[in-house]
Design a protein around this motif. Structure first.
Motif: not given
Length: 229
Positions: A132-133, A136-140, A186-187, A190, A194
């Motif tokens: 998922y991370t 999506t490359r979401k910043d957690f 997740l952290y 990410s 990032n």
């Protein structure tokens, strides 16, 4: 007068080169991190199996914490040298050794199936959160505060649980560690994507510790739900 709103070809190539360079760096860190993580997990499995075969006793909470934090501190100090790899394997090997007696207890009580189930759940959760991370490359990074506060709460709970035998508290700590470890995965993933983490040794150690905590917590929860003592 040139219109600076639109970059010329040279500027576009330069910007593209920067993006490509960052992408290559991220890919390199990810590849090295997962390669080292796989090797440390395999080494940890070997030391756990050896500990089980020799029927070694658990070193106890105090010695486990001293060994873990001592080797973690050494790895942090040596993260930019080859000796960082040595302390990384020393740390993960030590944690595997402490895992052996725990697994022996389950197997001896006919609950070996819970070990297999916990291992499968750990792998599934890790792969799902990582995928998922990565996709999506979401910043957690916003989870940093939650992780810090959670660590303090869990450490306090562990201290109380060590001093008093409270079954419900043990169950709550296991549930808390499951959420805590998931947030850490997740952290940490990410942070690699990032730009917050560029050292693959520390990245691999962080993910290893999260997997270790997740596995142990799921094992205790499964034991409780199965009604095992």
């Amino acid at each position: 007068m040139a219109d600076n709103r639109f970059p010329n070809a040279a500027q576009s190539r330069a910007q593209g080169g920067v993006r490509e360079g960052l992408s290559t760096e991220v890919t390199t860190v990810l590849r090295n991190t997962y390669m080292l993580l796989g090797l440390t997990l395999a080494f940890s499995a070997v030391t756990a199996g050896t500990s089980m075969a020799l029927n070694l006793p658990h070193p106890g909470l105090i010695l486990t914490l001293v060994g873990f934090y001592g080797l973690l501190f050494a790895t942090h100090k040596l993260q930019n040298s080859v000796w960082g790899l040595v302390t990384t394997f020393a740390l993960t090997g030590f944690m595997g050794m402490t895992l052996g007696p725990i697994l022996n207890t389950f197997v001896a009580n006919g609950a070996g199936h819970l070990v297999t189930t916990a291992l499968g759940l750990t792998a599934t959760i890790f792969l799902a959160l990582s995928a998922y991370t990565l996709i999506t490359r979401k910043d957690f990074s916003f989870l940093g505060g939650f992780i810090f506060a959670g660590a303090l709460v869990l450490m306090g709970g562990m201290l109380i649980a060590f001093l008093f035998n409270l079954p419900n508290l043990h169950l709550a700590i296991s549930a808390g560690f499951t959420l805590f470890a998931s947030a850490c995965i997740l952290y940490q993933t990410s942070a690699i994507i990032n730009g917050g983490e560029r050292n693959y040794i520390m990245a691999a150690i962080g993910l290893y510790v999260s997997l270790y905590n997740l596995f142990i917590s799921l094992l205790h929860l499964l034991m409780a739900f199965a009604g095992e003592n």
